[in-house]
Design a protein around this motif. Sequence first.
Motif, PDB file in Angstrom:
ATOM      1  N   GLU A 416       0.700  -1.220   0.059  1.00  0.00           N
ATOM      2  CA  GLU A 416      -0.066  -0.002   0.037  1.00  0.00           C
ATOM      3  C   GLU A 416       0.848   1.121   0.051  1.00  0.00           C
ATOM      4  N   VAL A 417       1.881   1.380   0.957  1.00  0.00           N
ATOM      5  CA  VAL A 417       2.810   2.499   0.945  1.00  0.00           C
ATOM      6  C   VAL A 417       3.608   2.731  -0.275  1.00  0.00           C
ATOM      7  N   GLU A 418       4.231   1.516  -0.805  1.00  0.00           N
ATOM      8  CA  GLU A 418       4.851   1.412  -1.932  1.00  0.00           C
ATOM      9  C   GLU A 418       4.187   2.161  -3.443  1.00  0.00           C
ATOM     10  N   GLU A 419       2.844   1.634  -3.344  1.00  0.00           N
ATOM     11  CA  GLU A 419       1.937   2.094  -4.532  1.00  0.00           C
ATOM     12  C   GLU A 419       1.800   3.626  -4.239  1.00  0.00           C
ATOM     13  N   ALA A 420       1.687   4.021  -3.186  1.00  0.00           N
ATOM     14  CA  ALA A 420       1.592   5.600  -2.912  1.00  0.00           C
ATOM     15  C   ALA A 420       2.762   6.435  -3.437  1.00  0.00           C
ATOM     16  N   LEU A 421       3.722   5.875  -2.840  1.00  0.00           N
ATOM     17  CA  LEU A 421       5.011   6.581  -3.273  1.00  0.00           C
ATOM     18  C   LEU A 421       5.440   6.465  -4.543  1.00  0.00           C
ATOM     19  N   GLU A 429      11.700   3.479  -8.086  1.00  0.00           N
ATOM     20  CA  GLU A 429      11.337   2.265  -7.370  1.00  0.00           C
ATOM     21  C   GLU A 429      11.509   2.404  -5.990  1.00  0.00           C
ATOM     22  N   VAL A 430      10.662   1.525  -5.409  1.00  0.00           N
ATOM     23  CA  VAL A 430      10.554   1.526  -3.919  1.00  0.00           C
ATOM     24  C   VAL A 430      10.642   0.336  -3.284  1.00  0.00           C
ATOM     25  N   SER A 431      10.969   0.104  -2.233  1.00  0.00           N
ATOM     26  CA  SER A 431      10.796  -1.138  -1.358  1.00  0.00           C
ATOM     27  C   SER A 431      10.378  -0.498   0.239  1.00  0.00           C
ATOM     28  N   VAL A 432       9.361  -0.989   0.683  1.00  0.00           N
ATOM     29  CA  VAL A 432       9.023  -0.316   2.015  1.00  0.00           C
ATOM     30  C   VAL A 432       9.269  -1.764   3.068  1.00  0.00           C
ATOM     31  N   ILE A 433       9.940  -1.546   4.294  1.00  0.00           N
ATOM     32  CA  ILE A 433      10.154  -2.560   5.218  1.00  0.00           C
ATOM     33  C   ILE A 433      10.036  -2.081   6.452  1.00  0.00           C
ATOM     34  N   GLY A 434      10.135  -2.985   7.734  1.00  0.00           N
ATOM     35  CA  GLY A 434       9.965  -2.504   8.842  1.00  0.00           C
ATOM     36  C   GLY A 434      11.200  -2.513   9.402  1.00  0.00           C
ATOM     37  N   ASN A 437      11.540  -0.687  16.460  1.00  0.00           N
ATOM     38  CA  ASN A 437      11.442   0.341  17.149  1.00  0.00           C
ATOM     39  C   ASN A 437      10.975   0.078  18.499  1.00  0.00           C
ATOM     40  N   ALA A 438      11.796   0.738  19.644  1.00  0.00           N
ATOM     41  CA  ALA A 438      11.473   0.397  21.108  1.00  0.00           C
ATOM     42  C   ALA A 438       9.984   0.670  21.705  1.00  0.00           C
ATOM     43  N   GLN A 439       9.476   1.779  21.013  1.00  0.00           N
ATOM     44  CA  GLN A 439       8.338   2.092  21.421  1.00  0.00           C
ATOM     45  C   GLN A 439       6.978   1.396  20.819  1.00  0.00           C
ATOM     46  N   TRP A 440       7.247   1.214  19.301  1.00  0.00           N
ATOM     47  CA  TRP A 440       6.246   0.975  18.476  1.00  0.00           C
ATOM     48  C   TRP A 440       6.254  -0.529  17.911  1.00  0.00           C
ATOM     49  N   GLY A 441       7.567  -1.193  18.322  1.00  0.00           N
ATOM     50  CA  GLY A 441       7.647  -2.495  17.857  1.00  0.00           C
ATOM     51  C   GLY A 441       8.349  -2.337  16.669  1.00  0.00           C
ATOM     52  N   GLU A 442       7.810  -1.969  15.582  1.00  0.00           N
ATOM     53  CA  GLU A 442       8.304  -1.591  14.365  1.00  0.00           C
ATOM     54  C   GLU A 442       7.945  -0.205  13.875  1.00  0.00           C
ATOM     55  N   GLU A 443       8.738   0.340  13.056  1.00  0.00           N
ATOM     56  CA  GLU A 443       8.166   1.411  12.237  1.00  0.00           C
ATOM     57  C   GLU A 443       8.741   1.424  10.688  1.00  0.00           C
ATOM     58  N   VAL A 444       7.737   1.922   9.910  1.00  0.00           N
ATOM     59  CA  VAL A 444       8.011   1.810   8.561  1.00  0.00           C
ATOM     60  C   VAL A 444       8.856   2.709   7.785  1.00  0.00           C
ATOM     61  N   VAL A 445       9.900   2.228   7.060  1.00  0.00           N
ATOM     62  CA  VAL A 445      10.934   2.888   6.315  1.00  0.00           C
ATOM     63  C   VAL A 445      10.944   2.509   4.814  1.00  0.00           C
ATOM     64  N   ALA A 446      11.066   3.616   3.800  1.00  0.00           N
ATOM     65  CA  ALA A 446      11.231   3.219   2.609  1.00  0.00           C
ATOM     66  C   ALA A 446      12.581   3.451   1.846  1.00  0.00           C
ATOM     67  N   VAL A 447      13.082   2.752   1.155  1.00  0.00           N
ATOM     68  CA  VAL A 447      14.276   2.522   0.344  1.00  0.00           C
ATOM     69  C   VAL A 447      13.795   2.794  -0.889  1.00  0.00           C
ATOM     70  N   ARG A 474       2.674   6.100   6.849  1.00  0.00           N
ATOM     71  CA  ARG A 474       3.640   6.892   6.279  1.00  0.00           C
ATOM     72  C   ARG A 474       5.197   6.389   6.806  1.00  0.00           C
ATOM     73  N   PRO A 475       6.106   6.378   5.840  1.00  0.00           N
ATOM     74  CA  PRO A 475       7.263   6.073   6.309  1.00  0.00           C
ATOM     75  C   PRO A 475       8.089   6.987   7.398  1.00  0.00           C
ATOM     76  N   ARG A 476       8.745   6.418   8.354  1.00  0.00           N
ATOM     77  CA  ARG A 476       9.308   7.597   9.434  1.00  0.00           C
ATOM     78  C   ARG A 476      10.771   7.726   9.098  1.00  0.00           C
ATOM     79  N   ALA A 477      11.308   7.118   7.837  1.00  0.00           N
ATOM     80  CA  ALA A 477      12.619   7.421   7.251  1.00  0.00           C
ATOM     81  C   ALA A 477      12.635   6.936   6.053  1.00  0.00           C
ATOM     82  N   TYR A 478      13.608   7.605   5.127  1.00  0.00           N
ATOM     83  CA  TYR A 478      13.623   7.608   3.737  1.00  0.00           C
ATOM     84  C   TYR A 478      15.102   7.106   3.489  1.00  0.00           C
ATOM     85  N   PHE A 479      15.552   6.126   2.660  1.00  0.00           N
ATOM     86  CA  PHE A 479      17.072   5.933   2.277  1.00  0.00           C
ATOM     87  C   PHE A 479      16.921   6.054   0.969  1.00  0.00           C
TER      88      PHE A 479
END
Length: 504
Positions: A416-421, A429-434, A437-447, A474-479
Amino acid sequence: MNMSEWLVRTARRVPDAPALLSGENVAASYSEFAANAARIGGLLRTRHKVEPGDRVAIFMKNSTAYLELLYGVWFAGAVAVPINAKLHPREAAFIVEDSGSKVLFVSGAEELHSLLASTCTVHDIEAEPTFAAEGAAIAAPEPRAPDDLAWLFYTSGTTGKPKGVMLTNANLHAMTYAYFVDVDDVLAEDAAVYAAPLSHGAGLYNFMHVLRGSRHVVPLSGGFDAVELSALVPRLGNVTMFAAPTMISRWLTTARETGYSGEGLRTIVYGGGPMYQADIEAAVAHFGPRFVQIYGQGECPMTITSLSRSDIIDRAHPRWRERLASVGPAQSCVSVRVVDADGAEQPPSEIGEIVVSGAPVMKGYWNNPDATAQSIKDGWLWTGDIGTLDEDGYLTLRDRSKDVIISGGTNIYPREVEEALLMHPAVSEVSVIGRPNAQWGEEVVAVIVASTDRPPNPEELDAHCRSLIAGFKRPRAYFFETALPKNNYGKVLKTELRKNVSGL
């Protein structure tokens, strides 16, 4: 049997018992709860011509009115379509349209009105808070068969589009009965606190407390606030609640700072994401033996396995650490197996896909026979989760084959996030992964691989995502990379990406 019959029976038995509370304030007794639901059902039938089997959507934050609306929908014999209040209005509009909902209840959400292409009638309960009083009460709940739909739960899939999980009356009955056998007893003096969304697991756990005539409490904040709960729970007493593991971790941090040690808590049922062993050990040490773990998914709601209170606190068993890291044995109403790609059952401790069969397993996906056929084979639901079973039947989750990211107990699907980006002109091109994250378990990041010499800046991409999908996705970080790692078949190697970004 219609689910609202349980409410009617309890209202006859204990009419004056407090039913719905906003914080500590009683909003309705059980007789008033049932009467309001009957009037809502009447309003749906007379004003909106809702017939048995029609869908009625609810796109609201937690409130006592939410529970009245659910039971009003069932009084009329209709199907409830609860929608996550955190979704973007565009995403909510898709669910309303796909489900063919005849009526939509909202609280605000003006943007959603303009996005609806259908003739769905929208009720804004903020603008019309006394709407229920206009309905002529239905004398009795509309009779419904066990195989009739009661709850249409939308859960995203790897295709990027949400799928409607069809839960029948029989599915919900089995889930409810299994709770009493496999999870916890419920007492009349209990208070079910809804700090997690009523559109999801917390809402599904209302039935047990209606049957017992317990209190249903919505915090004044409408959600999870550790400071608020630490003050509210001791005053209510006998509190039970469903919580994501990240909620427990956040509450523990606050409790250590304030000195709250679990007064008033009876049971916390946790699930919806990974609970790290160190976290549950710390929670038990601070709050005491108040925890039960469940593993389920929308397609088999809350009822695949459970790890009991006694298992969680046991330190005498020679493999107690392994058991504490597991999600427990199968619940009483299902069979659970771990199988290879051909469906052959794996021996103990061998990794495979988790499959489940039994009364709670969904009827299928709404208007999606292909997806149903892919998920249910020969009566077994293929969960997409990878795990192992030990010789005693304890299931341990090892991975999630569908690459779902679980952040704060909420599933986020990368596609879903990849299609939006990819709708951004500067993204090739984009790949979204988890990422942990200590507070949320995981956070979304996009490469991202940029399509121009000038990569878009994170603020630009963030604004772009906010215009298309819910903010929490939405991603919390972009690479930015010049290319994504791929195998010989052209598939992106997300395992490599996770290794590269996990420490950043």
